[in-house]
Design a protein around this motif. Structure first.
Motif, short mmCIF file in Angstrom:
data_model
loop_
_atom_site.label_atom_id
_atom_site.label_comp_id
_atom_site.label_asym_id
_atom_site.label_seq_id
_atom_site.Cartn_x
_atom_site.Cartn_y
_atom_site.Cartn_z
N TRP A 150 0.83 -1.21 0.00
CA TRP A 150 0.00 0.00 0.00
C TRP A 150 0.87 1.26 0.00
O TRP A 150 0.48 2.29 -0.55
CB TRP A 150 -0.94 -0.01 1.22
N PHE A 151 2.06 1.17 0.59
CA PHE A 151 2.94 2.35 0.66
C PHE A 151 3.65 2.64 -0.67
O PHE A 151 4.22 3.71 -0.83
CB PHE A 151 3.99 2.16 1.77
N ASN A 152 3.61 1.69 -1.61
CA ASN A 152 4.28 1.92 -2.91
C ASN A 152 3.73 3.17 -3.58
O ASN A 152 2.52 3.34 -3.70
CB ASN A 152 4.05 0.72 -3.85
N GLY A 153 4.61 4.07 -4.01
CA GLY A 153 4.18 5.28 -4.70
C GLY A 153 3.75 6.39 -3.75
O GLY A 153 3.55 7.51 -4.17
N LYS A 154 3.56 6.04 -2.46
CA LYS A 154 3.19 7.06 -1.49
C LYS A 154 4.41 7.54 -0.70
O LYS A 154 4.40 8.63 -0.15
CB LYS A 154 2.13 6.53 -0.52
N LEU A 155 5.43 6.71 -0.64
CA LEU A 155 6.66 7.05 0.07
C LEU A 155 7.84 6.76 -0.85
O LEU A 155 7.74 5.92 -1.74
CB LEU A 155 6.80 6.21 1.35
N ASP A 156 8.98 7.43 -0.59
CA ASP A 156 10.16 7.17 -1.41
C ASP A 156 11.03 6.08 -0.78
O ASP A 156 12.22 5.98 -1.05
CB ASP A 156 10.96 8.46 -1.64
N PHE A 157 10.45 5.26 0.09
CA PHE A 157 11.16 4.13 0.67
C PHE A 157 10.13 3.04 0.99
O PHE A 157 8.93 3.31 1.02
CB PHE A 157 11.92 4.54 1.94
N ALA A 158 10.62 1.83 1.21
CA ALA A 158 9.72 0.71 1.53
C ALA A 158 9.88 0.38 3.00
O ALA A 158 10.89 -0.18 3.41
CB ALA A 158 10.06 -0.50 0.67
N PRO A 159 8.89 0.74 3.83
CA PRO A 159 9.03 0.44 5.26
C PRO A 159 8.93 -1.06 5.51
O PRO A 159 8.15 -1.74 4.85
CB PRO A 159 7.83 1.17 5.88
N PRO A 160 9.72 -1.58 6.45
CA PRO A 160 9.57 -3.00 6.79
C PRO A 160 8.26 -3.20 7.54
O PRO A 160 7.98 -2.50 8.50
CB PRO A 160 10.77 -3.27 7.70
N GLY A 173 -2.77 -2.17 10.77
CA GLY A 173 -2.77 -1.48 9.47
C GLY A 173 -1.67 -0.44 9.43
O GLY A 173 -0.72 -0.49 10.21
N GLY A 174 -1.83 0.50 8.49
CA GLY A 174 -0.80 1.53 8.33
C GLY A 174 -1.41 2.79 7.76
O GLY A 174 -2.56 2.81 7.31
N ARG A 175 -0.66 3.87 7.83
CA ARG A 175 -1.09 5.14 7.23
C ARG A 175 0.13 5.99 6.94
O ARG A 175 1.23 5.71 7.42
CB ARG A 175 -2.06 5.89 8.14
N LEU A 176 -0.10 7.05 6.16
CA LEU A 176 0.94 8.05 5.93
C LEU A 176 0.92 9.02 7.11
O LEU A 176 -0.13 9.37 7.61
CB LEU A 176 0.66 8.84 4.66
N GLU A 177 2.08 9.48 7.49
CA GLU A 177 2.17 10.49 8.55
C GLU A 177 3.27 11.47 8.15
O GLU A 177 4.06 11.18 7.24
CB GLU A 177 2.47 9.77 9.87
N TYR A 178 3.26 12.62 8.77
CA TYR A 178 4.24 13.65 8.43
C TYR A 178 4.94 14.06 9.72
O TYR A 178 4.34 14.70 10.58
CB TYR A 178 3.51 14.84 7.80
N LEU A 179 6.20 13.63 9.89
CA LEU A 179 6.97 13.91 11.09
C LEU A 179 8.33 14.43 10.69
O LEU A 179 8.82 14.10 9.61
CB LEU A 179 7.22 12.63 11.91
N THR A 180 8.95 15.20 11.56
CA THR A 180 10.31 15.67 11.36
C THR A 180 10.50 16.20 9.92
O THR A 180 11.50 15.98 9.27
CB THR A 180 11.34 14.58 11.76
N ASN A 181 9.45 16.92 9.46
CA ASN A 181 9.46 17.58 8.15
C ASN A 181 9.58 16.64 6.97
O ASN A 181 10.16 16.99 5.94
CB ASN A 181 10.58 18.62 8.06
N ARG A 182 9.07 15.41 7.12
CA ARG A 182 9.09 14.49 5.98
C ARG A 182 7.96 13.47 6.12
O ARG A 182 7.50 13.19 7.23
CB ARG A 182 10.45 13.80 5.87
N PRO A 183 7.52 12.92 4.99
CA PRO A 183 6.53 11.85 5.07
C PRO A 183 7.16 10.59 5.68
O PRO A 183 8.30 10.25 5.33
CB PRO A 183 6.13 11.60 3.61
N VAL A 184 6.45 9.95 6.57
CA VAL A 184 6.94 8.73 7.19
C VAL A 184 5.82 7.68 7.16
O VAL A 184 4.66 8.01 6.92
CB VAL A 184 7.39 8.97 8.65
N ALA A 185 6.21 6.43 7.41
CA ALA A 185 5.21 5.36 7.51
C ALA A 185 4.81 5.21 8.97
O ALA A 185 5.66 5.19 9.84
CB ALA A 185 5.79 4.05 6.99
#
Ligand SMILES: [Zn+2]
Length: 272
Positions: A150-160, A173-185
């Motif tokens: 689900w994170f493919n194309g939403k983040l520039d990395f693949a979270p484990p 489950g999972g979601r997009l979040e915005y921390l430390t001035n960047r998108p995170v999983a």
């Protein structure tokens, strides 16, 4: 426009720094994408709160004058360094310095470690996600093979994304979040009735692999890094249970393909 691009433009968008075409493209994405729209609204609320509550102080004339005369003394007694500083610059510095003393910002800047600021962001995100119905997960599934792609194309990395069900930590489950001035999983796990949120983003600096613990506002927080990622875990679980969750992740990462490649060891796929 994909989520990754939209999130990278978010600050410029909110500060009205984008050209019209880019601005419209971001607006279009926000209209279509609930996850990015949520992040955009959070950022807007944060900047509005900062704008409304931040305090500005002008230095009292006596304080400014005192700093100016102290600078004059330094000018007179020290060698060349201060004389090379333009007068307006040292004056400006004195006014800024005076303003910092007046508002207590000096303490704030010197006394707040980056980890402490990040801990506040993590706690705020953890609380917010549980307050708003439907906010906790953008993708709800206990299957890591559903959540990870689900994170493919939403983040520039693949979270484990690990399946820890048999160890007592099923995935929610999972979601997009915005921390430390960047998108995170943000990955959500459960242990009995307690939620655990795990925030993951790429490590660019030298990894600090030690497991650090914090207790803030009744929440346990653990954070660490490995060769590829930063991890922050938060829960209202007791410290021991959350620590064992973190240890499982660390052990898995230590046995993973990246760690094996770094150590020069063959993986199972190389042994067949
Ligand atoms: Zn999006």
């Amino acid at each position: 426009m994909d989520c990754q691009r939209a999130l990278s433009l978010m600050h410029g968008y909110l500060d009205r720094e984008l050209d019209l075409t880019t601005r419209l493209a971001v607006e279009q994405h926000l209209a279509d994408c609930p996850a990015c729209r949520e992040i955009s609204q959070q950022q807007q609320a944060l900047s509005a709160a900062l704008g409304a509550q931040a305090r500005y102080h002008r230095a009292r004339p006596a304080l400014a004058a005192g700093i100016r005369s102290a600078l004059d003394v330094i000018d007179a007694t020290s060698g060349t360094t201060m004389r090379q500083t333009p007068r307006w610059l040292s004056l400006a510095a004195s006014v800024v310095f005076a303003a910092f003393i007046g508002s207590g910002i000096t303490y704030w800047l010197a006394g707040t470690a980056p980890e402490e600021l990040l801990a506040r962001e993590v706690i705020a995100s953890h609380v917010r996600a549980q307050m708003v119905a439907g906010r906790l997960t953008d993708i709800s599934s206990s299957d890591s093979h559903t959540v990870k792609p689900w994170f493919n194309g939403k983040l520039d990395f693949a979270p484990p994304v690990l399946d820890l069900t048999t160890q007592g930590f099923p995935l929610v489950g999972g979601r997009l979040e915005y921390l430390t001035n960047r998108p995170v999983a943000a990955l959500v796990y459960r242990h009995r009735q307690h939620l655990i949120q795990l925030y993951v983003w790429p490590a660019v600096d030298r990894p600090d692999t030690a497991l650090h613990a914090l207790t803030r506002q009744g929440y346990q927080v653990y954070y660490w890094s490995d060769a590829t990622m930063h991890y922050w875990a938060i829960s209202d679980l007791n410290a021991e249970a959350l620590k064992s969750f973190c240890k499982l992740l660390q052990e898995h990462a230590a046995a993973g393909p990246v760690a094996r490649a770094i150590r020069g060891l063959p993986g199972p796929e190389d042994l067949s």
